[in-house]
Design an enzyme around this catalytic site. Structure first.
Site, short mmCIF file in Angstrom:
data_model
loop_
_atom_site.label_atom_id
_atom_site.label_comp_id
_atom_site.label_asym_id
_atom_site.label_seq_id
_atom_site.Cartn_x
_atom_site.Cartn_y
_atom_site.Cartn_z
N ARG A 123 0.83 -1.21 0.00
CA ARG A 123 0.00 0.00 0.00
C ARG A 123 0.86 1.26 0.00
O ARG A 123 0.36 2.36 -0.23
CB ARG A 123 -0.93 0.00 1.21
CG ARG A 123 -0.24 0.02 2.56
CD ARG A 123 -1.25 -0.02 3.69
NE ARG A 123 -0.61 -0.08 5.00
CZ ARG A 123 -0.24 -1.20 5.61
NH1 ARG A 123 -0.44 -2.36 4.99
NH2 ARG A 123 0.33 -1.18 6.80
N TYR A 124 2.16 1.11 0.28
CA TYR A 124 3.06 2.26 0.31
C TYR A 124 3.88 2.40 -0.97
O TYR A 124 4.26 3.51 -1.33
CB TYR A 124 4.03 2.17 1.50
CG TYR A 124 3.34 2.15 2.83
CD1 TYR A 124 2.53 3.22 3.23
CD2 TYR A 124 3.49 1.08 3.70
CE1 TYR A 124 1.90 3.20 4.47
CE2 TYR A 124 2.86 1.06 4.94
CZ TYR A 124 2.06 2.12 5.31
OH TYR A 124 1.44 2.11 6.53
N THR A 125 4.19 1.31 -1.63
CA THR A 125 5.07 1.37 -2.79
C THR A 125 4.27 1.57 -4.08
O THR A 125 3.07 1.28 -4.14
CB THR A 125 5.90 0.08 -2.92
OG1 THR A 125 5.01 -1.03 -3.06
CG2 THR A 125 6.77 -0.11 -1.68
#
Length: 745
Positions: A123-125
């Site tokens: 969900r961050y990359t």
């Protein structure tokens, strides 16, 4: 309630059912999970990730999108498995230190060489495809591959991707199936393409021929491949073997700087391994360890030697043998072939089979394009008929109840042509459009001839494949990263080699307590001893030399000098380190390098020369060296030059004999030869050999008798020279009770 009829169920023996279920499962794991296909070099999950990203429009020119979006599409449309496993496969395709030619261009934390699994959650990359994926996807819509329904039958997915280069060798892969595994190392794109082109030109080329272009794997690191040429040839001929990689280093301002590590070696792990040896005092030649890695120097591990005398070429082989600075990689060229069967293949087989697969792919692409050209020419032919009869066509369309049927009947058109004419817009009826159609028709006609000529000629097809390979190599290749260098096998240093070399004096007490004092300038008799104990003997040497202890039975025991307790204490019982025979006692010590030699003599007048290394043993019970009988073992005397030295022996009768050292044999064990003659009457009266010494050429001899000392110069000693086993001559009165002999240069 009535029981259901059993006729609706199939009855099978449990053995048959379990065997079939396990075989089905194993084939699924082999074909649909763990092994790559020779065509595109990808496992199913990797193929689906690349295809799903292309369907999302995540080309190299697009903006990055959240990795969770890609993983969601892959799982929801094509690959109904765990999201963590899918994301990890995506991460491996993005890590430049894990993959030679990454297919995924990532933004964010995608892990590091220290910990490849330290990547951030999906969900961050963010991610998109890299430019090199064009060679995997560009021909996908050109009829080159077969399509299959996805897991729920609502979508289609490609069975393979139409790779334009032998990608099975580019990034390599690892996988564990049921009953088999694969370990394919990465290679350099330019080298692989050049080998494939050579095989196109010479289909009978051998593995040795191809290795002129592919000398070995090419990992995403600049560490050295140190496998021997014979080992690498064996890998490519048999399809299995191993490849060894070693870190590289430079000598910089007195420090050893490691600037490249083997593939998938963790810098943090290597630092831990070296630090553990330093803490255990097993690496005394290194005093400091630093990690100076940064953006400019991704790998920079600095080792500071203890002194300028410590050479990097001495330390590094030990570290190569004991840490991950050198690693071995298993190679198993196991893959699914064009026939759908897994097999371990040689380099020649891989490239040959891939080229045939590529030839079939190009044939399908050209045939697909030829069909499109023929269809378009057919439509254009209908357009020209309409333009030549435009007024009549318009009249039929306006007046006829069934214009399509009427057009087909009137102008002998096909249904496709009639539909195309009916679909024409009014603005395309201009005179200029007729010219454009004729130009397009001419161009397509030339393309049709070109396509047919290639499809009809194997030579032209081969040239086209060669040209396309060369173009892709020009666009996407880079230089080799992993140099191939033949190196000697690294060996760990022995324990005594890892110990700091310091001057020591080993002291043994009468009750068998032993200790080690730093330096040679101490007085061992002045040390403190336990009550009732006293000094017995001592020897001088260095802390990294092995100590030999001799007992009254003539046995020799090996002791590691650097492990002895400090002389600041009263030591420890030597019996705790060795297994003494009943009734025996250690009386003599010897400390030297393994190559050093000693004169071992007994009070009965027998002796021989022995190498220090021959006295050493691994057994705590020691080894029998001197056949001592009832005699006492005299202190061992070092001898440097067996040929030109002389040996001086004194007897308690006051006699001194000097003879040539070469008259004594060099033995591993035994009684030795007679040194000096003691008449039986004097022997029965208790007279024995009292001292022995080795004289260098032209050396003098100091005779110590109680508090009186006498120095015999080289000329004086000539009076006492004789053959071995003679009696010798009497020393001057007052010096006949000899306690010790000391040789002087």
């Amino acid at each position: 309630m009535a029981l259901e009829s059993t006729e609706a169920f199939e009855r099978l023996p449990l053995k048959t059912y379990t065997e079939k279920a396990y075989l089905d499962y194993s084939m699924y794991v082999i074909l649909d999970r763990a092994l790559p296909h020779i065509g595109d070099g990808l496992k199913p999950v990797q193929r689906r990730i690349v295809y799903a990203m292309s369907e999302l429009g995540l080309s190299a020119q697009s903006k990055h999108k959240k990795s969770a979006r890609t993983v969601g599409d892959v799982l929801g449309k094509f690959h109904p498995h765990g999201d963590s496993a899918c994301y990890e496969a995506m991460v491996l395709l993005a890590q430049p230190f894990s993959t030679r030619y990454p297919f995924v261009d990532g933004q964010g934390n995608w892990g590091s060489p220290d910990d490849p699994k330290s990547f951030a959650a999906m969900r961050y990359t963010e991610a998109r495809l890299t430019p090199i994926t064009k060679i995997m996807l560009d021909e996908l819509s050109q009829g080159t591959v077969d399509w299959q329904p996805n897991f729920d039958g609502t979508l289609k997915e490609p069975k393979l991707l139409p790779a334009r280069v032998p990608s099975i060798l580019l990034n390599g892969t690892t996988g564990i199936a049921v009953g088999m595994a694969t370990d394919i190392p990465p290679h350099n794109l330019r080298e692989v393409v050049n080998a494939a082109i050579h095989l196109l030109d010479d289909p009978k080329a051998t593995v040795a021929d191809l290795m002129r272009f592919i000398p070995g794997p090419d990992f995403p690191t600049t560490a050295e491949i140190i496998s021997s040429p014979a080992d690498i040839v064996s890998v490519y001929e048999n399809g299995n073997g191993s490849i060894r990689m070693r870190a590289t280093y430079v000598y910089e301002d007195g420090d050893i700087v490691i600037n490249a590590l083997p593939h998938q070696a963790s810098p943090a792990r290597i630092l831990e391994q070296i630090a553990a040896q330093m803490q255990a005092k097993k690496l005394p030649m290194i005093v400091d360890l630093r990690d100076e890695s940064d953006h400019e120097n991704p790998i920079r591990l600095v080792l500071t030697p203890r002194s300028n005398r410590v050479q990097a070429d001495e330390v590094m082989p030990h570290l190569f043998a004991t840490t991950d600075l050198e690693k071995t990689y298993r190679v198993n060229l196991n893959m699914i072939g064009v026939d759908g069967r897994p097999q371990v293949k040689s380099l020649q087989s891989i490239l040959s089979e891939w080229l045939e697969w590529r030839r079939n792919t190009v044939t399908r692409r050209l045939s697909h394009r030829l069909d499109q050209v023929m269809d378009r020419l057919h439509v254009l032919e209908g357009y020209l008929i309409a333009y030549l009869n435009v007024d009549e066509v318009i009249h039929i369309i306006r007046e006829a109840d069934a214009p399509k049927r009427e057009l087909i009947k009137r102008f002998d058109l096909s249904e496709t042509q009639a539909n195309a004419v009916l679909d024409l817009r009014l603005r395309y009826l201009a005179k200029l459009e007729e010219v454009k159609i004729q130009a397009e028709q001419k161009e397509l006609e030339n393309e049709r001839k070109y396509l047919k000529s290639i499809l009809a000629s194997r030579a032209k097809m081969t040239k086209l494949i060669r040209d396309e390979l060369a173009k892709d190599a020009e666009n996407y290749s880079d230089d080799r990263r992993s140099p191939i260098v033949v190196r000697q096998v690294a060996r760990a240093l022995r324990e005594d080699q890892l110990v700091a070399s310091e001057q020591v004096t080993v002291v043994l007490s009468d009750n068998g307590w032993i200790r080690s004092a730093k330096g040679h300038d101490i007085d061992p008799e002045a040390l403190s001893y336990k009550a009732g104990d006293k000094y017995l003997t001592s020897t001088q040497g260095r802390s990294n030399q092995p100590l030999v202890a001799f007992d009254t039975a003539g046995r020799a025991y090996s002791v590691q000098t650097h492990t002895l307790p400090s002389a600041r204490s009263q030591g420890e019982p030597l019996s705790g380190r060795i297994d003494l025979a009943d009734g025996s006692k250690v009386t003599q010590l010897a400390l030297a390098d393994e190559a050093a030699k000693w004169v071992l003599a007994t009070s009965y007048g027998y002796g021989f020369i022995s190498r220090h290394g021959d006295l050493l043993g691994r057994n705590k019970a020691g080894k029998s060296v001197v056949n001592i009988g009832e005699a006492d073992l005299l202190p061992p005397v070092a001898i440097d030059d067996h040929k030109s030295s002389r040996i001086a022996v004194t007897v308690s009768t006051g006699h001194l004999l000097v003879f040539e050292a070469h008259e004594l044999p060099e033995l591993i064990k035994g009684k030795g030869n007679k040194l000096v003659h003691i008449p039986s009457s004097q022997f029965n009266d208790g007279h024995r050999v009292t001292a022995i010494s080795v004289l260098p050429p032209l050396g003098s001899l100091r005779v110590i008798a109680g508090k009186r000392h006498l120095t015999l110069m080289s000329s004086d000693l000539e009076n006492f020279v004789g053959e071995r086993a003679r009696r010798g001559k009497l020393l001057p009165r007052g010096f006949q009770r000899v306690e010790r002999l000391e040789a002087e240069s």
